[in-house]
Design an enzyme around this catalytic site. Structure first.
Site, short mmCIF file in Angstrom:
data_model
loop_
_atom_site.label_atom_id
_atom_site.label_comp_id
_atom_site.label_asym_id
_atom_site.label_seq_id
_atom_site.Cartn_x
_atom_site.Cartn_y
_atom_site.Cartn_z
N HIS A 48 0.84 -1.21 0.00
CA HIS A 48 0.00 0.00 0.00
C HIS A 48 0.87 1.26 0.00
CE1 HIS A 48 -4.00 -1.74 0.37
NE2 HIS A 48 -3.54 -2.58 1.27
N ASP A 80 -0.16 -4.84 5.95
CA ASP A 80 -1.20 -5.72 5.44
C ASP A 80 -1.17 -5.81 3.91
OD1 ASP A 80 -2.02 -2.95 5.55
OD2 ASP A 80 -3.98 -3.60 4.86
N GLU A 81 -1.75 -6.88 3.39
CA GLU A 81 -2.10 -7.04 1.98
C GLU A 81 -0.94 -6.83 1.02
OE1 GLU A 81 -6.86 -6.14 1.88
OE2 GLU A 81 -5.55 -4.39 1.69
N ASN A 82 0.22 -7.34 1.37
CA ASN A 82 1.34 -7.37 0.42
C ASN A 82 1.27 -8.69 -0.33
OD1 ASN A 82 3.82 -7.36 -0.92
ND2 ASN A 82 4.92 -8.03 0.92
#
Length: 694
Positions: free
Chosen positions: A267, A330-332
């Site tokens: 992100h 998060d969300e890598n």
């Protein structure tokens, strides 16, 4: 607005009047009435009991601070008494009286509390009110602030005037960390929005503002050390360092900590527009307009990445004094790490088996930088690995299992799963989520590691104009879950008090109530929107995921449709459910409820011509035209059901199936909105007797 609060309180007092005869003088039961007092406190205190009598509010309401006092306490007292003065119209001194004076309010605070407010700050207080006066006691200034908020909520009125009921309160929070996260990366939120949000947070005793400041869609805080972060990565929408310090100070004045979040290593597209050398792939990079999970990710193998972050975190640590800094995590998806031969070689050389191991390497390097600058790490639950130091706090967005896993492995943990305000869930849905459910399976030691929770306001589908209605009043229900004892769990009573608290919150400058009418007038192009408001009263937004699927909004999508005018979980939804439920208990004996239902159904039917006229002049409104036509259908269903139930006459064979089919059609999301009344209408239809098939 205060008149409206008074009318609601009077109505509640009248409806609960029978309790005066049955309740004991001292009782912790929610909703009780004693000497005209109706309990509308939110959050509910740990212990509340009532005595006979009241303290009448008058211009002679002087106060003293008979122990510790400082500028922060003085300002809090002045704010609280000033709001009481605004509410009542009674001129109340906001400066303390001289020692020895006759006073009605004594405020006793032992000391200032922590120099830098922490998760261990003592927020407890006691408040005793008798006909002769009131006394607020607290160990710290922050505890006194919590008590002052309760004092404001205690103000009652009846035909004789304004008063404080005689009560005894002993209060302390159940959880130490009670937060609200606002994502200012996807849609920027101006300073004035954040300040009024902080006022609302203080009113319901939330104590952490989690400030999400970087995203693929924008980097939102000035960095003189790295000016291109905002010059190229913000569209000119960012906070100066002076504004950030202003928010920190404003929050501290209200007993609220500010924890900034700079999401990394994923992100991070907003970082790379100005500083592409941080990235794991060459780019080019741009501010992302779509929403979702994207491939760009920081390069954890270069020493230059950590040198950059060391300088940046030092700069931010000087602005944000809190002990914690949030690193996201998060969300890598790891795609760019897997595709980069140099990074793959680094992983082999360091015996890192996969991208999760590489992210753990990054987190451990980052942790050392944070510790160097006096910060503890907090991150989303993807950062949880067994070898991460135990002073890292894990915030769970994926569910209780990851929360419990963190606690069992020795990590302090926070719950956000179940508290995502942007999903458009009801207040009841959030209210029934508990960071420590009874069947948690955690030992007492593990339970102690659950610090609390945070409501989350992600802003993919939210703008400064409607953010208040997306946060409030539902965040107050979450605040109660995090403050009050677990035994405080009556949903109907929560909604009863939330109705009053919502009005109180709007008096602070929040716009969650007024925004609907403002937006509808703009959509209609006229002040004459009464028919439209009838339709709006039985509609709510579709869920976050439904809108994403149906419309696929991006950062540049104008969020100015009917859905954007409507609050999630409008008060009319629960009120209508209660009305139908009460009526169905004995339709033949519920003439008042029958009349109220009939009036509602007739109003729905009568509104259609006016709604269609307004929609004819507004292409945006016209998108919801099918809903206006369905409103008439729903009104007819309701009238027919009430007619059958009240008369006892059965409907024709097949009538129920026909009505349920119409309700099935009305239940389908259209124009990004859905009806709030179909479930209770189904209950009405189901209760109708039907003639047998011949």
């Amino acid at each position: 607005m205060h008149f409206a609060v008074a009318m609601i309180l009077a109505s509640l007092a009248a409806s609960a009047g029978a309790l005066n005869q049955s309740m004991p003088a001292q009782s912790p039961v929610p909703g009780f009435v004693n000497d005209g007092f109706v309990n509308t406190l939110m959050p509910q205190p740990s212990h509340l009991s009532t005595q006979e009598g009241r303290l009448t509010l008058s211009p002679s309401l002087a106060f003293i601070t008979d122990h510790y006092r400082d500028a922060r306490l003085n300002a809090a007292i002045a704010r609280s008494l000033g709001r009481i003065e605004t509410q009542t119209g009674i001129s109340i001194p906001t400066s303390p009286s001289a020692a020895g004076a006759s006073v009605a309010l004594a405020i006793s605070v032992d000391g200032p509390g922590e120099t830098l407010q922490s998760v261990d700050e003592d927020e407890s207080y006691s408040l005793d009110v008798s006909p002769s006066g009131a006394r607020l006691r607290a160990a710290t200034v922050v505890g006194a602030m919590r008590g002052l908020e309760t004092l404001q909520q205690l103000v009652q009125t009846d035909p004789t005037g304004y008063f404080l009921p005689a009560v005894s309160i002993r209060d302390t929070p159940r959880f130490r960390w009670r937060g609200l996260m606002i994502d200012c990366g996807r849609h920027f939120m101006p300073v004035e929005v954040l300040k009024r949000t902080l006022d609302g947070m203080a009113a319901v005793k939330l104590n952490v503002f989690h400030w999400h400041l970087s995203e693929d869609q924008g980097f939102r805080i000035e960095s003189p050390a790295f000016p291109r972060l905002t010059e190229l990565g913000s569209d000119g929408l960012f906070y100066t360092q002076e504004q950030a310090r202003e928010i920190v100070a404003y929050a501290r004045e209200r007993g609220i900590r500010v924890v900034p979040e700079f999401d990394m290593p994923g992100h991070t597209g907003g970082w790379f527009v100005g500083y592409p050398d941080l990235a794991s792939a060459p780019g080019p990079f741009h501010i992302e307009r779509e929403f979702g999970v994207f491939d760009p990710v920081m390069d954890p193998t270069r020493e230059s990445t950590y040198k950059f972050l060391d300088t940046f975190i030092a700069e931010m640590a000087a602005i944000f004094p809190d002990h914690f800094m949030h690193i996201g995590g998060d969300e890598n998806n790891g795609k760019e790490w897997n595709a980069n031969p140099r990074i793959q070689a680094f992983m082999r050389a360091h015996n890192l088996q996969n991208t999760a191991a590489l992210q753990n390497y990054f987190n451990r390097r980052l942790l050392k930088i944070l510790e160097k600058h006096g910060k503890h790490m907090i991150g989303w639950d993807e950062i949880l690995t067994p070898d991460l130091p135990k002073d890292v706090v894990v915030q769970s967005w994926r569910g209780f299992d990851s929360l419990a896993a963190g606690a069992k492995n020795g990590y302090s943990s926070l719950l956000s799963a179940g508290y995502y305000l942007n999903l458009m869930s009801t207040a009841a849905t959030h209210y029934m989520v508990d960071p420590l459910p009874q069947a948690s399976g955690l030992s007492p030691e593990e339970q102690a590691r659950i610090l609390g929770g945070e409501a989350c306001m992600w802003t993919e589908q939210t703008t400064p104009r409607d953010i208040d209605s997306r946060i409030w009043p539902r965040a107050a229900a979450i605040a109660e879950r995090l403050w009050s004892p677990s035994s405080v769990s009556d949903v109907d009573d929560m909604y009863r008090r939330l109705t009053v608290e919502s009005l109180r919150l709007e008096t602070l400058g929040l716009t969650h109530i007024s925004q609907e009418a403002v937006s509808l007038r703009e959509l209609a192009g006229t002040q004459q929107i009464d028919p439209l408001r009838i339709l709006a009263s039985v509609l709510e937004p579709v869920t976050f995921n439904e809108r994403a699927h149906m419309q696929h909004p991006n950062q540049l999508t104008p969020l100015n449709q009917v859905i954007d005018a409507l609050p999630p979980d409008p008060p009319s939804r629960h009120k209508f459910e209660l009305l139908v439920s009460a009526y169905l208990q004995d339709p033949a004996a519920q003439s008042q409820k029958e009349a109220e239902l009939t009036a509602n159904f007739k109003a729905w039917i009568a509104a259609e011509p006016g709604i269609l006229r307004l929609m004819a002049g507004s292409p945006t409104l016209a998108q919801a035209q099918p809903r206006a036509q369905q409103l008439t259908v729903l009104g007819m269903i309701g009238l027919e059901a009430v007619s059958h139930l009240s008369s006892g006459l059965p409907a024709a064979a097949g009538w129920k199936a026909q009505q349920q089919a119409l309700l099935d059609e009305a239940d389908k999301p259209q124009a990004l909105v859905r009806f709030t009344v179909t479930k209770p209408l189904r209950d009405l239809v189901s209760a109708v007797p039907e003639a047998p098939n011949k």
